[in-house]
Structure formats: C-alpha cells, structure tokens
Design an enzyme around this catalytic site. Structure first.
Site: not given
Ligand code: NAP
Length: 588
Positions: A160, A227, A281, A305
């Site tokens: 972002y 992640k 995940d 987000d």
C-alpha cells in the site's frame, strides 16, 4: 491559535500526550467531522448517544466539549474548495482525539483519497478495527458470540505504500532491467512491478501499540499474522521484529506461546499476555472455526485489510464495523462505510458504525464505563428489533425505525436502566473469562492436542513430547507393567542405576526378554532388562532430527533431554499424528 472557521470550545481542556500516555481531563475537547452524504445524519444521532452515555456513567462529573472540524465537501464550501484545510490538520494535532463520518473523495483534486491523506499527513499508522458480536445482529456464523477480536493493521507500509511502476513505463523498464541484470531475477516481460517495504520501525511501533492496548484492556493474547514462510524478509521479518519488541519492551507482561507450553504447561500466568503468531492463510480458517482463541491481531497492511473485512462479515457486515486510525500523537475514529449519497439527509441509515467507533474512542480515552453502557444497551435495542432498514431486511417482524429514533431508543435504554446494563456487560465479561479458563484447562490437560487444534504446527521435540513416566531401578517388571497399564503407555523410563545412567523398558523388552525367555515378571527387576544408555535428543531438536535419530538407531521412540536430564518422550506414533494432521514437506 486563530482560526477562520473552527471554534474551539472555551470551557473544555485539551487532551495531552505525556510520555506516551494519553492524559484525558474530565472536560476534554474532542473534534468531530460530520462527513458527507449520510455523514451528518449518523453524526448527529451518535453525538446524542455518546453524550447520554457519558452523562449517565459519570453523573455530570465528566463531559465532552465537542469541536466541529471541517473536511470533505463542507470544508470545500467554507474554505474555497479546500477539502482538507490546514486549520483542520493543525487542530487535529492540537487536540489529539477526533471522530469522523465518511467522506467523498473529490475527483481530480489531487487526492488519491481524503482518508489516505488524513492517515499519511498525521502519521496515523495503526488502523484499529474491533470486531465483536452483539446479540441478535444477523450473522452467518453458528456461534458468532465467540468473536471478540481487535485487528491492528499497519497503515503506512506494505504494497500500500504506493511504490508501483506501470507496465511499459520508463520507470518500470529501468527497474526491470536493474532486477534482471544486477540481481539476476526472472519474471515475465512487461510485468507491472510493485515494492513491498516492511521496516523494523513500522513493524515495531504497530506491534507495540497492539501490546499496549492488550495490556490496557486486560486482553488475553496478541497474534502476529504473517506470510513469513514465503516472504521471509518482509512478512517473516515482521514476525521477528514483533517478537523482538514484545520481549525487549514488555518482558514482564508477556510470555510467548512457546513459553506458555514449554515453561507453564499451558497455564497462562496471571497478568501475562500471550504473544503468538499464525500464518496468514490458516488464520482465516481459524477465525471461522475457533474465533475465541484470538483476541488482538497485529498484522501488515494487506493482510489486515482482508482480515478486518472478513471478520466484520462474521458478525453482521462491514456496515456496522467501527474503526480508528491511531498514531503516536493523534487518533481519529471513523465510520468505516462510505457516504451512501442516495440516502443523504433522509434520516434513514444505520448509525452503528459511527456509534461504535465512538465506543472505541471512549475506550481509547479510558472512559470504559461510558463505553460499557453503550455496548450493553446496543444488543437490547437490536433484540427488541428496533432497527434501521438495513437490519430489518435481514430480520423477521422488525420495527423499522429512522436513524434518530434508533438513537432515541438507545438513549432510553442507557438512561433508564444503567445498573442493569452495567450488570449485563459484566456478565458478558464473566462468560468470556469462563471460556478462557476452559480453554486453559484443555491446554493443561493435553497441551499437544490443544496446540494442534489451535492451528500451530509443532516444530520441535519440546512441542510434541509427552511427560516422562518412570519406575525405580529396583522395581519388578510386574510393577513396571502395571504402571504402564495404568498410564496407557507402551514404554517406561527406568530411574538411574548405580552408575547414574537412565534406562528404558518397552513392550518389546517384555515380549523378548520375559515372555519368549520364559522368565518371571515378578522376580526380575526392570534394571535387568532395561536398555541403557538412552538414545536422547535435545528439547530443541526438530521433528526431522528426531526421526533421523530413530532411523539411525533402529528404535521407535526417543527420550528428550534438557540440561542433561530426561524430560519427555516422543514416539513414532506422535510423529505420524503430526504428519496426518498438518501434512509434511516444505511449507507453501
Ligand atoms: P457506501 O457509501 O458504503 O454505500 C454502499 C451501500 O452500503 C449503500 O448503498 C447501502 O446499501 C450500504 N450502506 C452504507 N452505509 C450504510 C449505513 N450507514 N446504513 C445502512 N446501509 C449502509 O459505498 P460506495 O457507494 O461504494 O461509496 C460512496 C462514497 O463513499 C464514495 O465517494 C467513496 O469514495 C466514499 N467512501 C468513503 C469512505 C470513508 O470515508 N471512510 C469509505 C468508503 C467509501 P443499500 O443500498 O443496499 O441500502
């Protein structure tokens, strides 16, 4: 400071930040920006509810002095087309706390988004989204009451940050050439390119804020979501820096999940917060299936987000989700939906997102008693089915009320039966605490199962071992067999012999050395048939190292040792269970 349009209340005092702590007077000045479209409707209604809750909670001893600030279309009218006037920025910095309605992003005015401009210019680096269930709000979950999570999303970094180069642009071509020629990277021709910066500074200040919030609000845990198994130097580094700040700055208030299992046997010590981490995940699945295990989540921009919206959908949709953008100096709370212009000035829409953002603001100020009143009154009003059109669509036999009547009903509940409301909120807290204790009892009883169930793949011997059971060196084989039967185990450790060496007796020893040799189990001592010395691995050994040790020595179990003494045992069956549960192979 002299202002053109902003009128600073003269009888209130400003909130101050002193040594990283918010100092809130009893008569604080707080800013509000009513916003565009439906903004004025929901702001007007919410202001009345917040004032009523503060009045009821503190009997006049505390009162908010509101100061209107201008941003968006109203600002543009007053400030000759300026949508985000300097005097609004200056006042926000001056008064430290404000709340805002939704804003239309002006087309062609040089702003990517007014909200982004606000966050960037005031360095509001933490986007805070509390997500909890209020009884009777329509939800797709079977047990939405288990959801009570606050997401701390990093606001300034990650993909972002806006460092992106369009396919075919000269900048893109330069960067592609550099990556290919200088760094030997390979990717398809004409790929658009983006950069994902994640810094120790940005990560640490976000995690610091999340841990502080957890401490201030008496929460149970902080989960770092990343992640890092794939993006080691960005997402993985976030995890590393998160644990660093936790250990370096909050050592006396936190324990890690490792420590919870390895040092405390699953029992969370009084007053300590558990810091843990989960892969991005798996967290989506866990938040659907086991939401009660998560409390505060700290994560980077993109994960945050997705997660904030997914979580909000679990408890009634983003239409009611509250939010706040918080920096070190300034905090601005906000309705998270847009301006819904087709409903502007109809006194029709749901004010919940704005209203509940105000609850978050009250908590931020430490005015929890007023926040509790709203939290407890809110589900009562929904339960009686006095709802705006959007909830009514999802309920049977609802009374459809306007924005202002919804606020009136809420105020009537707050002012009518406050002691009842306080009791209800207390009851909710007690229920959550009881659930926490049940989870803890489960962890203590069977740490391995609890760890697996909570989505954490065991990695080392310490994670999978069972506590050792032993018999004295001079016990009879019969006594040892009876201990094994009672404990439901297939081997038992034999305490040190005259030379101080531990041994092990397994079912196979009983078969080969007692039954097939036709010897007496009651007369033979375990010492005589035990295998010595033990094959051991350290408590930090990886699961792969354990299985290699088993294979090399042709054995089915290894003893785990720590500082020279046996502390546990791991069998082939334990390893197979892990593979069954989590699969095996390099992580993806
Ligand atoms: P939106 O304003 O959130 O509205 C989309 C739909 O969501 C509405 O038509 C309505 O659904 C429902 N809705 C939104 N708020 C509601 C409320 N308080 N009560 C009941 N229903 C509500 O999204 P949008 O139409 O995409 O965006 C409109 C403008 O808002 C854009 O200019 C956008 O830039 C801006 N925006 C601002 C913010 C912000 O300031 N934080 C955030 C997002 C968007 P139904 O039609 O089904 O009744």
């Amino acid at each position: 400071m002299a202002y053109r349009h902003i009128q600073m209340p003269t009888d209130g005092d400003k909130i101050r930040m002193v040594q990283d702590k918010l100092q809130v007077p009893d008569n604080p000045i707080i800013g509000y920006i009513e916003g565009d479209g439906i903004g004025p409707d929901i702001t007007r209604a919410s202001l009345r509810v917040w004032n009523a809750a503060v009045e009821k909670a503190y009997g006049g001893r505390r009162r908010i002095h509101w100061c209107e600030l201008y941003m968006g279309e109203k600002a543009a009218q007053l400030f000759d087309g300026d949508y985000f006037p300097q005097e609004t920025k200056d006042t926000l910095k001056d008064i430290a706390v404000a709340i805002k309605g939704p804003l239309t992003t002006p087309v062609g005015e040089g702003y990517r988004s007014l909200n982004v401009a606000l966050r960037q210019q005031l360095d509001l680096y933490a986007c805070v989204r509390p997500v909890r269930y209020y009884q009777d709000v329509p939800s797709p979950l079977r047990h939405p009451e288990q959801v009570d999570v606050v997401v701390f999303r990093e606001n300034t970094e990650d993909v972002y940050a806006g460092i992106e180069y369009e396919s075919g642009s000269p900048e893109n071509e330069r960067l592609a050439r550099f990556l290919r020629d200088e760094l030997g990277e390979r990717f398809f021709e004409d790929a658009g390119l983006g950069v994902k910066p994640i810094s120790p500074f940005g990560s640490k200040r976000l995690v610091r804020k999340a841990i502080r919030y957890a401490i201030d609000q008496g929460r149970e845990s902080v989960t770092l979501v990343h992640k890092g198994n794939i993006m080691k130097y960005t997402e993985g580094a976030f995890r590393t820096w998160g644990y660093e700040v936790a250990k370096e700055e909050f050592r006396d208030r936190i324990i890690t999940e490792e420590e919870l299992y390895n040092e405390y046997g699953g029992k969370q010590p009084e007053g300590k917060i558990v810091v843990k981490d989960r892969i991005a995940d798996i967290i989506f699945q866990l938040l659907l299936l086991r939401p009660s295990e998560f409390d505060i989540i700290a994560t980077m921009n993109l994960n945050g987000d997705y997660l904030s919206d997914a979580l909000a959908a679990e408890v009634g949709g983003i239409g009611i989700a509250p939010g706040g953008n918080i920096g070190d100096e300034v905090a601005v709370f906000e309705a998270t939906h847009g301006t819904a212009p087709k409903y502007a000035n109809q006194d029709k829409v749901n004010p919940s997102s704005m209203l509940l953002s105000g609850v978050l603001m009250l908590e931020h100020m430490g005015w929890n008693e007023a926040a509790d009143l709203i939290n407890a009154a809110y589900p009562q009003v929904i339960g009686e089915k006095f709802v705006t059109y959007d909830f009514a669509r999802q309920m049977q036999d609802a009374h459809v009320v306007s924005t202002s009547v919804f606020a009136d009903t809420l105020i009537a509940k707050i002012t009518g039966s406050a002691s009842d409301l306080a009791r209800l909120e207390q009851q909710r807290r007690e229920t959550l605490e009881n659930e926490r204790k049940q989870r803890e009892a489960q962890r203590v009883k069977d740490p391995l199962r609890a760890m697996k169930a909570s989505g954490r793949r065991p990695m080392t011997a310490g994670h999978v071992m069972s506590a050792i059971k032993s018999v004295p060196n001079d016990a009879s084989v019969e006594e040892a067999i009876s201990r094994m039967g009672e404990q439901g185990i297939s081997s038992i450790l034999v305490e040190p012999d005259a030379q101080g060496v531990w041994g092990i007796m397994t079912q196979r020893d009983i078969v080969t050395k007692i039954v097939s040799a036709n010897r007496s189990a009651s007369r033979i001592k375990v010492n005589e048939i035990a295998t010595r010395p033990l094959v051991t691995v350290s408590v930090d050994a990886t699961l792969q190292a354990i299985s290699m040790t088993m294979a090399e020595n042709g054995i089915r179990r290894v003893v785990i040792e720590e500082r020279g003494a046996p502390v546990g045992i791991v069998s082939e069956t334990d390893l197979v269970e892990i593979v069954e549960e989590f699969g095996w192979g390099p992580e993806e």
